[in-house]
Every structure is written in C-alpha cells, then in structure tokens.
Scaffold this active site. Structure first.
Site, PDB file in Angstrom:
ATOM      1  N   PHE A  19       0.829  -1.212   0.000  1.00  0.00           N
ATOM      2  CA  PHE A  19       0.000   0.000   0.000  1.00  0.00           C
ATOM      3  C   PHE A  19       0.867   1.267   0.000  1.00  0.00           C
ATOM      4  CE2 PHE A  19      -4.042  -1.913   0.880  1.00  0.00           C
ATOM      5  CZ  PHE A  19      -3.839  -2.954   1.763  1.00  0.00           C
ATOM      6  N   SER A  68      -4.321   1.699  -9.406  1.00  0.00           N
ATOM      7  CA  SER A  68      -5.387   2.694  -9.429  1.00  0.00           C
ATOM      8  C   SER A  68      -5.974   2.815 -10.826  1.00  0.00           C
ATOM      9  CB  SER A  68      -4.803   4.052  -8.995  1.00  0.00           C
ATOM     10  OG  SER A  68      -5.690   5.114  -9.307  1.00  0.00           O
ATOM     11  N   TYR A  76       1.760  11.026 -10.407  1.00  0.00           N
ATOM     12  CA  TYR A  76       1.232   9.988  -9.493  1.00  0.00           C
ATOM     13  C   TYR A  76       0.769   8.790 -10.322  1.00  0.00           C
ATOM     14  CZ  TYR A  76      -2.479   7.417  -7.244  1.00  0.00           C
ATOM     15  OH  TYR A  76      -3.285   6.397  -6.811  1.00  0.00           O
ATOM     16  N   LYS A  85       2.137   4.658 -10.768  1.00  0.00           N
ATOM     17  CA  LYS A  85       1.326   3.437 -10.687  1.00  0.00           C
ATOM     18  C   LYS A  85       1.527   2.589 -11.937  1.00  0.00           C
ATOM     19  CE  LYS A  85      -0.740   3.961  -6.719  1.00  0.00           C
ATOM     20  NZ  LYS A  85      -0.415   3.056  -5.594  1.00  0.00           N
ATOM     21  N   ASN A 124     -10.000  14.936  -2.165  1.00  0.00           N
ATOM     22  CA  ASN A 124     -11.052  14.065  -2.695  1.00  0.00           C
ATOM     23  C   ASN A 124     -12.442  14.512  -2.246  1.00  0.00           C
ATOM     24  OD1 ASN A 124      -8.723  11.439  -2.150  1.00  0.00           O
ATOM     25  ND2 ASN A 124      -9.316  12.220  -4.141  1.00  0.00           N
ATOM     26  N   GLY A 158      -7.175  18.218 -15.427  1.00  0.00           N
ATOM     27  CA  GLY A 158      -6.828  16.799 -15.289  1.00  0.00           C
ATOM     28  C   GLY A 158      -8.023  15.921 -15.018  1.00  0.00           C
TER      29      GLY A 158
HETATM   30  C1  WQD Z   1     -14.201  12.885  -7.635  1.00  0.00           C
HETATM   31  C2  WQD Z   1     -15.168  13.816  -8.354  1.00  0.00           C
HETATM   32  C3  WQD Z   1     -14.150  15.862  -9.067  1.00  0.00           C
HETATM   33  C4  WQD Z   1     -13.410  17.369  -4.986  1.00  0.00           C
HETATM   34  C5  WQD Z   1      -8.537  10.726  -7.494  1.00  0.00           C
HETATM   35  C6  WQD Z   1      -7.265  10.125  -8.049  1.00  0.00           C
HETATM   36  C7  WQD Z   1      -7.358   8.622  -8.000  1.00  0.00           C
HETATM   37  C8  WQD Z   1      -7.650   8.185  -6.588  1.00  0.00           C
HETATM   38  C9  WQD Z   1      -8.959   8.796  -6.131  1.00  0.00           C
HETATM   39  C10 WQD Z   1      -5.681   7.731  -5.304  1.00  0.00           C
HETATM   40  C11 WQD Z   1     -14.556  14.490  -9.571  1.00  0.00           C
HETATM   41  C12 WQD Z   1     -15.222  16.138  -8.015  1.00  0.00           C
HETATM   42  C13 WQD Z   1     -13.788  16.582  -6.064  1.00  0.00           C
HETATM   43  C14 WQD Z   1     -14.053  18.616  -4.769  1.00  0.00           C
HETATM   44  C15 WQD Z   1     -15.419  18.217  -6.700  1.00  0.00           C
HETATM   45  N1  WQD Z   1      -6.619   8.578  -5.723  1.00  0.00           N
HETATM   46  N2  WQD Z   1     -14.787  17.001  -6.900  1.00  0.00           N
HETATM   47  N3  WQD Z   1     -15.052  18.993  -5.631  1.00  0.00           N
HETATM   48  O1  WQD Z   1     -10.223  12.752  -9.092  1.00  0.00           O
HETATM   49  O2  WQD Z   1     -11.812  10.784  -9.428  1.00  0.00           O
HETATM   50  O3  WQD Z   1      -9.615  10.392  -8.329  1.00  0.00           O
HETATM   51  O4  WQD Z   1      -8.783  10.236  -6.192  1.00  0.00           O
HETATM   52  O5  WQD Z   1      -5.614   6.542  -5.490  1.00  0.00           O
HETATM   53  O6  WQD Z   1      -6.133   8.058  -8.421  1.00  0.00           O
HETATM   54  O7  WQD Z   1      -7.146  10.514  -9.414  1.00  0.00           O
HETATM   55  O8  WQD Z   1     -11.383  11.648  -7.105  1.00  0.00           O
HETATM   56  O9  WQD Z   1     -12.545  12.528  -5.150  1.00  0.00           O
HETATM   57  O10 WQD Z   1     -10.785  13.986  -6.279  1.00  0.00           O
HETATM   58  O11 WQD Z   1     -12.983  13.606  -7.398  1.00  0.00           O
HETATM   59  O12 WQD Z   1     -16.328  18.589  -7.485  1.00  0.00           O
HETATM   60  O13 WQD Z   1     -13.751  19.391  -3.815  1.00  0.00           O
HETATM   61  O14 WQD Z   1     -15.545  14.883  -7.465  1.00  0.00           O
HETATM   62  O15 WQD Z   1     -14.182  16.858 -10.100  1.00  0.00           O
HETATM   63  O16 WQD Z   1     -15.578  14.633 -10.553  1.00  0.00           O
HETATM   64  P1  WQD Z   1     -10.795  11.466  -8.588  1.00  0.00           P
HETATM   65  P2  WQD Z   1     -11.882  12.984  -6.398  1.00  0.00           P
END
Ligand code: WQD
Length: 341
Positions: A84, A128, A152, A156, A202, A297
């Site tokens: 992990f 991931s 990142y 992976k 997140n 992104g």
């Molecule tokens: C989810 C959705 C955002 C925050 C990332 C990494 C991935 C994994 C999980 C590690 C999207 C939207 C988010 C906010 C928002 N990480 N959002 N306002 O980007 O799918 O994945 O985290 O393993 O590898 O890429 O997850 O939770 O950041 O976003 O609107 O304050 O929520 O645009 O649509 P993501 P996320």
C-alpha cells in the site's frame, strides 16, 4: 493449532491498509504492519487493537529499506505482501514529481529486492484506475489502454510494468494487481477512517467536512460535463468492500498461484451531485455547494466493469452509496479532527 498465514502490509497504517488489516484478522490471517508514518498517524494502531481485540504487530520504517524489509519477511515468516505504501495526491505529484518518483518507484524497487532475497514472491499491489487516463468509453475493462495524466498515475503505471518484468524474469512470482476506483467510507465502528492532512483533495472527505461544519461549502468542479447532471461521474467503492477484495486477492494467489490484474470498483457510477444528496440524506445535514470551473486533469466519467474480479477472485462489492455516506459521516462526526481527535 495450525500456524496463521502471515501477511506484510506496507503502508498498513494508512486508510486502505488499516481497513484491510481488520479484514485480514477477521479472515484468520496474521497481518503485520510496516509504516514510516509519513502520511499516516500511529494513533490508528490503538484503534486497530480495539477493533480486533488483539495486539497489532507493527514496525516503523520505510519500504525502500530492503535490508529492513528482508529482516521483517524472515522474522515473521511472511507468506504474502500487500504493498500500500506510496504517496497519492495527484496535484502534489504535478508540483513535486521527484518526491513521487523517489517514494513510489524507489519503494517498489526496495520491496522487490527484499522479497526476492527472502524468497517471498507473492505480492498484491495497490494500483489505481488512474492508469486508464481519460478512458475513451465507460465502463472500463482491464484491457483498456493505459496512459498517465500526472506523475502519481505515472508511478502506478511504471510499478505495474515493474511487476510484469519481474514475472517474465522469474515465473515463481505471483502478483495480484488491484486497480482501485474511488475508495470512500469508513469502518462501521467509526474508530478508523480517512484522515487527510489539510484540505481534502477528494470529494467524499470534503463533503463530510462541509456537513460537520468544518468547511463552509463544497466547490463543484464543473457542471458542464457530458453527464446526466453535468457533474463528474465516478465509481465510488466502500473501503470495507475494498478491504475484502484484498483478502480475496491474497487467498487466490496463495491457493491458485495465477497472477492477475483486476478492476476493484462497483461497476456503478455516481455524479458529484448524487453524492452530495446522498450525504445530506445520510447525515441529516445540509451540504451547500457552488459550481466553479473544471479542475484540470479531471475526466468526465470513470467507472469499472467489475466482472473480472468476480470471476477470478469470487469477489463483488456489496455496499451502497447510502452506506458509504453513513459510515463516512459516523467517522467524521465522531472524529472531527481525525486521529488527532
Ligand atoms: C471525484 C469527483 C471531481 C473534490 C482521485 C485520483 C485517484 C484516486 C482517487 C488515489 C470528480 C469532483 C472533487 C471537490 C469536486 N486517488 N470534486 N469537488 O479525481 O476521481 O480520483 O482520487 O488513489 O487516483 O485521481 O477523485 O474525489 O478527487 O474527485 O467537485 O472538492 O468529485 O471533479 O468529478 P478522482 P476525487
């Protein structure tokens, strides 16, 4: 009494690792935690002892230290390793790529060296869905092309390729690659959960902090995507389901030996607004939000075809968005400052 099968969890004090620790104990394994606590809190260890009712074997150290890892593998007669340990903030990886290459790639090299030297060649790797980049369509199957949109995700992808090269060089290696989609939620006890340092990147932890009053409102990153309500769609998977997938992965590798790469998701996508409304239902608290421009992104949609994990591991997610939100809320509301509460 038969000796329990020992499993080393690198980064085992972290969010996914701690939940997997509990699931492994409950499945009859003896997990051992290795963590340098650079991105986790030692306070989790006492919580794990409360949940499992037994002492938590653990060592403070960095997985890149091959000598230390080899000694631990031999001391605990480790049969399998779940890796992990790694940094996982997309934005930080763009700003500090070398920190991610050193930690995530250097850690994998040290671990593989130690495992080879100790003759322990059964490994589950925390990968991931980010390795799919911006998928051409959804749902995503494991044969989709891989690409990376940030350092990142690049680490992976490169780690996956390292494991393939090790297997080609020596078929005695048995590897299980788990491509996580979006882990959320917490153990139903409310004793362990996601504990991001600083403002959460997140969605789910940020929504939880708005609901508990720690943050004034959620910024919704874009409502002009080609999705049903215009907001981003993701495959949220309960961390308890994810933990069970790791138990199934270890069992499959030890019993059958065949290596595999599988998606670990539910196969169902939810939009940002669906998550917000589900969280309001679960917590009884309002989650105010404002639409702001897209986050660079981000992709419009990302969710899994989860059939391969079912056929190879006999594993399927069973939790619901409602239980993900309810368990995330219980953790947040009973630990306003995470493990520092
Ligand atoms: C989810 C959705 C955002 C925050 C990332 C990494 C991935 C994994 C999980 C590690 C999207 C939207 C988010 C906010 C928002 N990480 N959002 N306002 O980007 O799918 O994945 O985290 O393993 O590898 O890429 O997850 O939770 O950041 O976003 O609107 O304050 O929520 O645009 O649509 P993501 P996320």
């Amino acid at each position: 009494m038969t000796e329990k099968t020992s499993v080393l969890l690198t980064g085992g004090a972290g969010y996914i690792g701690s939940h997997t620790y509990v699931a492994l104990v409950q499945a009859g394994y003896q997990p051992v935690i290795l963590d340098d606590f650079s991105n986790s809190d030692p306070a989790v260890l006492a919580r794990l002892q409360r949940i499992t009712g037994q002492p938590v074997p653990h060592h403070r150290g960095n997985v890149a230290d091959a000598g230390l890892v080899q000694a631990l593998l031999e001391q605990h007669k480790i049969q399998a390793v779940i890796h992990f340990a790694g940094f996982k903030a997309v934005g930080e990886s763009v700003a500090q790529p070398l920190k991610y290459f050193e930690n995530n790639l250097g850690g994998m090299v040290g671990l593989l060296q130690a495992m080879d030297a100790a003759g322990c060649r059964t490994l589950v790797f925390s990968s991931s869905a980010t390795v799919y980049g911006d998928p051409a369509s959804v749902p995503i199957t494991e044969d989709f092309p891989r690409s990376h949109t940030n350092p990142y995700g690049q680490t992976k992808l490169v780690c996956e390729d390292m494991l393939t090269a090790m297997r080609v060089a020596n078929p005695a290696w048995h590897m299980g690659v788990l491509r996580y989609f979006n882990p959320v939620g917490a153990h139903p006890s409310g004793l362990i959960g996601e504990d991001p340092a600083g403002p959460p990147n997140n969605l789910m932890p940020y929504v939880a902090q708005v609901a508990v009053g720690k943050r004034p409102f959620l910024q919704v990153f874009g409502n002009d995507y080609a999705t049903p309500d215009g907001t981003g769609v993701r495959d949220y998977i309960h961390v308890q389901d994810l933990a069970q997938a790791h138990v199934a992965a270890v069992q499959t590798l030890l019993q059958k030996g065949e290596s595999f790469t599988v998606n670990v998701g539910t196969g169902r996508g939810y939009s940002v607004l669906e998550v917000v409304h589900a969280f309001e239902q679960a917590s009884g608290k309002p989650v105010p939000y404002q639409f702001v421009p897209r986050r660079s992104g981000d992709v419009a949609q990302c969710y899994a075809n989860a059939a391969l994990a079912q056929s190879l591991l006999g594993w399927t997610a069973s939790e619901t968005l409602a239980s993900m939100c309810a368990d995330a809320w219980r953790w947040q509301s009973s630990n306003p400052d995470g493990y520092r509460s």
